[in-house]
Scaffold this motif. Structure first.
Motif, PDB file in Angstrom:
ATOM      1  N   TYR A 118      -0.386  53.572  64.813  1.00 24.11           N
ATOM      2  CA  TYR A 118       1.046  53.749  64.962  1.00 24.11           C
ATOM      3  C   TYR A 118       1.464  53.137  66.297  1.00 24.11           C
ATOM      4  O   TYR A 118       0.653  53.010  67.222  1.00 24.11           O
ATOM      5  N   GLN A 119       2.719  52.772  66.381  1.00 19.23           N
ATOM      6  CA  GLN A 119       3.164  52.096  67.595  1.00 19.23           C
ATOM      7  C   GLN A 119       4.673  52.092  67.709  1.00 19.23           C
ATOM      8  O   GLN A 119       5.376  51.889  66.721  1.00 19.23           O
ATOM      9  N   LYS A 120       5.143  52.412  68.906  1.00 18.11           N
ATOM     10  CA  LYS A 120       6.528  52.172  69.272  1.00 18.11           C
ATOM     11  C   LYS A 120       6.510  51.065  70.319  1.00 18.11           C
ATOM     12  O   LYS A 120       5.721  51.121  71.264  1.00 18.11           O
ATOM     13  N   GLU A 174       8.556  53.000  74.874  1.00 17.25           N
ATOM     14  CA  GLU A 174       8.772  54.432  74.988  1.00 17.25           C
ATOM     15  C   GLU A 174       8.672  54.807  76.457  1.00 17.25           C
ATOM     16  O   GLU A 174       7.642  54.578  77.094  1.00 17.25           O
ATOM     17  N   VAL A 204       8.686  56.513  64.231  1.00 18.89           N
ATOM     18  CA  VAL A 204       7.489  55.785  64.665  1.00 18.89           C
ATOM     19  C   VAL A 204       6.936  55.023  63.463  1.00 18.89           C
ATOM     20  O   VAL A 204       6.777  55.577  62.381  1.00 18.89           O
ATOM     21  N   ASP A 251       4.062  53.669  61.438  1.00 21.27           N
ATOM     22  CA  ASP A 251       2.631  53.962  61.344  1.00 21.27           C
ATOM     23  C   ASP A 251       2.075  53.434  60.032  1.00 21.27           C
ATOM     24  O   ASP A 251       2.808  53.142  59.091  1.00 21.27           O
TER      25      ASP A 251
END
Length: 407
Positions: free
Chosen positions: A349-351, A354, A391, A393
């Motif tokens: 998962y990645q934003k 942030e 998010v 993912d």
């Protein structure tokens, strides 16, 4: 204070045009055996099995980070005036050496050893290696100061922000470089505009001028797309999964005395602290030889995994959900596969941005026209949406190809 080279050294670079070196300590580091070792470690780990031109190395990336830092400390007026000569050399060395501790296949190797590359980096800088001696010969105590930047403990937080933050020279180089060598456009952004709009407030806080917000938005989106299109590509993850499972199998067999296990692998398998002398030998050239040896291993699982890595016979992948997982596990068991090694779940998962709230205060700060300082998501609707949105993912499972078609 710091000795200059007899002339400015220029190294051609496809991303920056030229890398400029005029400090003897920098030039000596580049020509050291430890830094030259980075030529033998690819930048993108398993992604080279997806993008056939992604053969670039940690060597070229490290030079690229150094060049961006060099430009920061010589071309950005606020940074030029905020740092003294010692600090400028410290941060240039930190940029050059920030990845000196990477092992084969980059981040994938960290999962194999259970040790971060930053830990090895600081050891290489401080534990009386060739690198330590070069740095200390130019200024006593400098090696620790360089390592402190990398471990986020520098007395000057501005130095840490320049190579390890939400807007740093490390990310700026790898996005542009990885986009170039993968033949994609996702990682492109306006580096020149960002450098032009960098400012320093309170003497140690890196911010962006309000007019640079659009360039930073582009940079943040570039990072988002590069993660999902390149760094988290499922085929690359398949390669890294098999690499991890191969070493798991070797550890479970406790077969370090097996003649097919080259001595290079033994420190990795014992779980003991790896000496720097041993670590120096760990590069992808040596690993490729080791995998070719393991293709003749007596254990069928080890042999199979080594052949898969050598010949790119990777696992298939599909969405991880209860129904699909039950079906696949049943089919794998029916086909005679050991689920401990031929079934692997993967969650990513990645934003892209942030604003962290830890002691590092890791965020992009914007200096508005009225002089107030605001966090990036309060200056950009695009970034606000990324921070407060869901998010992204992916939950996947990896297994041998062909099983999903079994009746």
């Amino acid at each position: 204070m710091f000795a200059k080279t007899s002339e400015v050294k220029v190294l051609r670079d496809p991303v920056h045009g030229y890398v400029h070196i005029d400090l003897q300590v920098i030039w000596d580091i580049v020509n050291s055996s430890w830094f030259q070792r980075l030529r033998r470690i690819r930048q993108l780990g398993g992604a080279y099995v997806v993008y056939h031109c992604a053969e670039h190395t940690r060597f070229s990336h490290s030079l690229g980070v150094y060049e961006i830092v060099r430009r920061m400390v010589t071309e950005v007026p606020d940074i030029v005036s905020a740092l003294n000569e010692y600090d400028k050399v410290t941060i240039m060395l930190a940029g050059l050496l920030h990845d000196i501790g990477h092992g084969p296949y980059s981040h994938a190797f960290e999962a194999v050893t259970g040790t971060s590359h930053e830990e090895f980096t600081c050891r290489i800088i401080e534990e009386n290696t060739e690198i330590t001696k070069i740095i200390e010969s130019s200024a006593k105590g400098l090696a620790k100061d360089v390592a402190d930047v990398i471990r986020h403990k520098s007395k000057n937080p501005l130095l840490v922000q320049m190579i390890s933050s939400q807007l740093d020279a490390d990310r700026m180089d790898y996005l542009l470089r990885d986009a170039y060598f993968t033949g994609t456009k996702y990682g492109e952004f306006d580096l020149e505009r960002i450098l032009r709009t960098l400012r320093v407030v309170d003497g140690n806080r890196l911010v962006i001028k309000e007019s640079g917000v659009y360039a930073v938005e582009n940079y943040i989106m570039a990072r988002y797309h590069m993660y999902w299109q390149i760094y988290y590509h499922p085929v690359a993850r398949s390669f890294e999964t098999i690499l991890h499972l191969l070493f798991k199998r070797l550890r479970d067999l406790k077969s370090v005395s097996d003649p097919a296990i080259i001595s290079l692998f033994k420190p990795v398998l014992t779980g003991k602290k790896i000496s720097l002398k041993q670590y120096f030998m760990l590069d992808e050239y040596a690993f490729s030889y080791g995998f070719s040896r393991l293709c003749e291993h007596k254990d069928p699982i080890v042999r199979d995994f080594a052949l898969r890595i050598r010949d790119r016979k990777l696992f298939a992948y599909s969405e991880s959900n209860p129904a699909n997982n039950r079906k696949l596990r049943h089919q794998l068991k029916k086909a005679g596969y050991n689920l401990e090694y031929y079934w692997s779940k993967d969650e990513v998962y990645q934003k892209p941005y942030e604003p962290y709230t830890d002691s590092r205060g890791d965020a992009v700060w914007v200096k508005k026209k009225d002089g107030t300082i605001v966090e990036m998501s309060n200056a950009s609707n695009v970034v606000y949406s990324l921070v407060h949105g869901p998010v992204h993912d992916e939950f996947s499972v990896y297994y041998p190809k062909g099983v999903e078609q079994a009746k």
